[in-house]
Every structure is written in C-alpha cells, then in structure tokens.
Design a protein around this motif. Sequence first.
Motif, PDB file in Angstrom:
ATOM      1  N   THR A  27       0.870  -1.186  -0.074  1.00 48.95           N
ATOM      2  CA  THR A  27      -0.089  -0.027  -0.220  1.00 48.95           C
ATOM      3  C   THR A  27       0.894   1.291   0.101  1.00 48.95           C
ATOM      4  N   VAL A  28       0.671   2.157  -0.953  1.00 43.47           N
ATOM      5  CA  VAL A  28       1.541   3.146  -1.173  1.00 43.47           C
ATOM      6  C   VAL A  28       0.701   4.386  -0.964  1.00 43.47           C
ATOM      7  N   THR A  29       1.357   5.392  -0.107  1.00 42.65           N
ATOM      8  CA  THR A  29       1.017   6.860  -0.167  1.00 42.65           C
ATOM      9  C   THR A  29       1.997   7.796  -1.019  1.00 42.65           C
ATOM     10  N   ALA A  30       1.657   8.140  -2.367  1.00 39.88           N
ATOM     11  CA  ALA A  30       2.561   9.060  -2.807  1.00 39.88           C
ATOM     12  C   ALA A  30       2.569  10.498  -2.116  1.00 39.88           C
ATOM     13  N   VAL A  31       3.689  10.988  -1.912  1.00 43.23           N
ATOM     14  CA  VAL A  31       3.504  12.258  -1.154  1.00 43.23           C
ATOM     15  C   VAL A  31       4.134  13.310  -2.123  1.00 43.23           C
ATOM     16  N   VAL A  32       3.409  14.327  -2.658  1.00 45.32           N
ATOM     17  CA  VAL A  32       3.611  15.447  -3.341  1.00 45.32           C
ATOM     18  C   VAL A  32       3.654  16.794  -2.793  1.00 45.32           C
ATOM     19  N   ARG A  33       4.090  17.598  -3.651  1.00 45.20           N
ATOM     20  CA  ARG A  33       4.169  19.008  -3.147  1.00 45.20           C
ATOM     21  C   ARG A  33       2.883  19.669  -3.986  1.00 45.20           C
ATOM     22  N   ALA A  36      -1.359  18.374  -8.575  1.00 43.85           N
ATOM     23  CA  ALA A  36      -1.622  18.450 -10.041  1.00 43.85           C
ATOM     24  C   ALA A  36      -0.361  17.494 -10.922  1.00 43.85           C
ATOM     25  N   LYS A  37       0.767  17.631 -10.215  1.00 45.80           N
ATOM     26  CA  LYS A  37       1.780  16.942 -11.202  1.00 45.80           C
ATOM     27  C   LYS A  37       1.753  15.423 -10.763  1.00 45.80           C
ATOM     28  N   PHE A  38       0.912  14.893 -10.183  1.00 44.84           N
ATOM     29  CA  PHE A  38       0.772  13.396  -9.969  1.00 44.84           C
ATOM     30  C   PHE A  38      -0.493  12.867 -10.371  1.00 44.84           C
ATOM     31  N   THR A  39      -0.472  12.382 -11.630  1.00 42.22           N
ATOM     32  CA  THR A  39      -1.671  11.860 -12.061  1.00 42.22           C
ATOM     33  C   THR A  39      -1.840  10.196 -12.155  1.00 42.22           C
ATOM     34  N   ALA A  40      -1.086   9.642 -11.576  1.00 41.88           N
ATOM     35  CA  ALA A  40      -1.069   8.212 -11.531  1.00 41.88           C
ATOM     36  C   ALA A  40      -2.008   7.684 -10.600  1.00 41.88           C
ATOM     37  N   THR A  41      -2.902   6.789 -11.046  1.00 46.16           N
ATOM     38  CA  THR A  41      -3.813   5.898 -10.489  1.00 46.16           C
ATOM     39  C   THR A  41      -3.648   4.559 -10.407  1.00 46.16           C
ATOM     40  N   THR A  46      -2.469   5.886  -2.918  1.00 48.58           N
ATOM     41  CA  THR A  46      -3.093   7.118  -2.627  1.00 48.58           C
ATOM     42  C   THR A  46      -2.096   8.329  -2.815  1.00 48.58           C
ATOM     43  N   VAL A  47      -2.732   9.304  -2.614  1.00 44.65           N
ATOM     44  CA  VAL A  47      -1.925  10.649  -2.967  1.00 44.65           C
ATOM     45  C   VAL A  47      -2.088  11.538  -1.672  1.00 44.65           C
ATOM     46  N   SER A  48      -0.998  12.147  -1.167  1.00 44.30           N
ATOM     47  CA  SER A  48      -1.080  13.016  -0.146  1.00 44.30           C
ATOM     48  C   SER A  48      -0.097  14.172  -0.284  1.00 44.30           C
ATOM     49  N   ALA A  57       4.743  18.056   8.248  1.00 47.03           N
ATOM     50  CA  ALA A  57       4.218  17.531   7.344  1.00 47.03           C
ATOM     51  C   ALA A  57       4.537  15.892   7.492  1.00 47.03           C
ATOM     52  N   VAL A  58       5.796  15.848   7.633  1.00 44.02           N
ATOM     53  CA  VAL A  58       6.355  14.750   7.595  1.00 44.02           C
ATOM     54  C   VAL A  58       5.887  13.748   8.861  1.00 44.02           C
ATOM     55  N   THR A  59       5.474  14.183   9.791  1.00 44.20           N
ATOM     56  CA  THR A  59       4.873  13.417  10.917  1.00 44.20           C
ATOM     57  C   THR A  59       3.234  13.171  10.543  1.00 44.20           C
ATOM     58  N   ALA A  60       2.736  13.964  10.010  1.00 42.42           N
ATOM     59  CA  ALA A  60       1.268  13.618   9.615  1.00 42.42           C
ATOM     60  C   ALA A  60       1.219  12.686   8.314  1.00 42.42           C
ATOM     61  N   VAL A  61       2.095  12.523   7.465  1.00 42.33           N
ATOM     62  CA  VAL A  61       2.207  11.741   6.492  1.00 42.33           C
ATOM     63  C   VAL A  61       2.679  10.281   6.951  1.00 42.33           C
ATOM     64  N   ALA A  62       3.458  10.212   7.916  1.00 44.83           N
ATOM     65  CA  ALA A  62       3.917   9.008   8.254  1.00 44.83           C
ATOM     66  C   ALA A  62       3.197   8.085   9.322  1.00 44.83           C
ATOM     67  N   LYS A  63       2.163   9.069   9.919  1.00 47.66           N
ATOM     68  CA  LYS A  63       1.476   8.275  10.877  1.00 47.66           C
ATOM     69  C   LYS A  63       0.488   6.926  10.224  1.00 47.66           C
ATOM     70  N   GLY A  64       0.950   5.857  10.764  1.00 47.82           N
ATOM     71  CA  GLY A  64       0.269   4.552  10.612  1.00 47.82           C
ATOM     72  C   GLY A  64       1.162   4.085   9.301  1.00 47.82           C
ATOM     73  N   GLN A  65       2.074   4.632   8.872  1.00 52.09           N
ATOM     74  CA  GLN A  65       2.916   3.947   7.831  1.00 52.09           C
ATOM     75  C   GLN A  65       3.889   2.902   8.410  1.00 52.09           C
ATOM     76  N   ASP A  66       4.597   1.996   7.826  1.00 52.08           N
ATOM     77  CA  ASP A  66       5.471   0.938   8.260  1.00 52.08           C
ATOM     78  C   ASP A  66       6.857   1.498   7.901  1.00 52.08           C
TER      79      ASP A  66
END
Length: 216
Positions: A27-33, A36-41, A46-48, A57-66
């Motif tokens: 399961t992948v969370t793609a983290v982008v700034r 609009a530059k990330f259109t893959a599905t 998921t995109v964050s 932002a790192v803390t928020a994204v990392a929550k629940g990740q392995d």
Amino acid sequence: MVNIAVFGATGNIGSRIIDEALRRGHTVTAVVRDPAKFTATAPGLTVSTGDVLDPAAVTAVAKGQDVVVSAVGGGDGPGHQATIEPAARALVEGLRALVDQAPRLVTVGGAGSLRTPGGQQVWDTPGLPEPLLQIMHAHGEALDYYRTVTDLDWTNISPAALIQPGTRTGGYRTAGEDLITDEAGNSTISIEDYAVAVLDEIENPRHSRQRFTVAY
Ligand SMILES: NC(=O)c1ccc[n+]([C@@H]2O[C@H](COP(=O)([O-])OP(=O)(O)OC[C@H]3O[C@@H](n4cnc5c(N)ncnc54)[C@H](OP(=O)(O)O)[C@@H]3O)[C@@H](O)[C@H]2O)c1
C-alpha cells in the motif's frame, strides 16, 4: 503487505520505487508538493500533500506507515543540493514526533562518498563539475547526519555512479562503502533495478542504521 509513504513521488527514482512497491502488492502513499503534477492511479495507491522540509508534514504523512521513503532532490538548479541535508533533518524530526511508533526511514543517497578502487572517494575524482560536487557533498552531509541518529531505524541507499531509466532485470549487487564497478570499471544501475533493491531492503531489512550501495 507494507504501508509505504514515498516523498519524491513525481521524481525519476521515487516514481519507480512506487511502481515496484505496487507491483509487489504494498500500500503506497505518494507524497507530493503539487497534486496536479501526480496523475497516476492504481489499486493500493493514494496521494497525499506534503513538503519534506516541513517536519509537521512528515509527521502527518508518516502516521500509520510502516516505512517512509525519501527520494527528494533532483534537477540541475541550486535547490537540488539545498534540499538534501535539510530534508534529512526534517524527516528525522518529523518521525521522532511519533515516538515509539515511528516508521522505518529509507532514503535515496548519493554515490559521491563511496570509495573508488583507487582508495579515494568518488567526489575526489578530478574534473567533476562543481554543481555535481555540491550535490555529492550534500548527500555526504546528510549521511553524516543520519549516522548520528540512533533512535530511529534508517537506511540510506547509494545508487551506482550512473543511475538512469532502463530495464528491470531483478539483478544487482550490494556493498557497504565501496563503489561497485563492472569489469570495464563502470558503475551503473537502472532505476528499475535500484527500485527492486529498495523494495528488497524494505521487505527484508538487512541494513538497519547503515548506508549501502546498489549496482550491477
Ligand atoms: N548516482 C547518484 O548518486 C545519484 C544519481 C541520481 C540521483 N541521485 C539522487 O536521488 C535523488 C532523486 O533523484 P531524481 O533523479 O529522482 O530527482 P527528480 O526526478 O528531479 O525528482 C526529485 C523529487 O524530489 C521532490 N522534491 C524536491 N524538493 C521537495 C520538497 N521540499 N518536498 C517534497 N518533495 C520534494 C520533487 O517533487 P516536485 O515534483 O514537487 O518538484 C521530485 O519528486 C536525489 O537526491 C538525487 O541527488 C543520486
């Protein structure tokens, strides 16, 4: 199945790490700034939104990740080297905020600090252009910083001297501090096979709190 967040998702290397992770059913969370530059599905993707230089932002994204992967930097401008060491500090600060639930950190490093067969470091090779030297030393500073981090599980993976889009063969060699070269003296890896090595390390950790390098 592993939950993986990837900073640098729009990049050459980050995008292929995502492809390899999805191919293996993670399961992948793609983290982008800029979303609009990330259109893959894809299923499992998921995109964050987040800036790697922002520890919150790192803390928020990392929550629940392995695992949090960082493949940031890039481009020819001064922003490339300016991102690398501050990103290392922000990633560590952001993960530390999760205390004992901090995910593992796997970062794309640089080849500059590796030892050549002649016993020098790659960045001592005569004739390297100044912008490249700055990027190499930025990765060296980031690695020096990671080596002071004893309270998180981090791994820094240096590509071969030359890494470029190519074929996924599934084959590669690894080493610790030494640049890996082939019989002709070339140090190369495709980004696809580098991504295989990154996912192999994620699935089967062998280099906790270490740097290692990947090449043919
Ligand atoms: N032989 C070697 O040692 C070697 C060779 C090649 C690359 N590398 C290293 O590998 C890393 C990735 O290279 P690449 O070729 O994949 O670069 P790239 O294609 O230019 O991608 C760079 C990525 O970093 C992201 N990024 C930059 N600043 C960011 C920030 N503040 N917050 C979040 N994301 C940010 C960019 O996102 P945006 O789309 O938002 O700009 C982009 O996704 C770099 O650190 C590079 O130095 C090493």
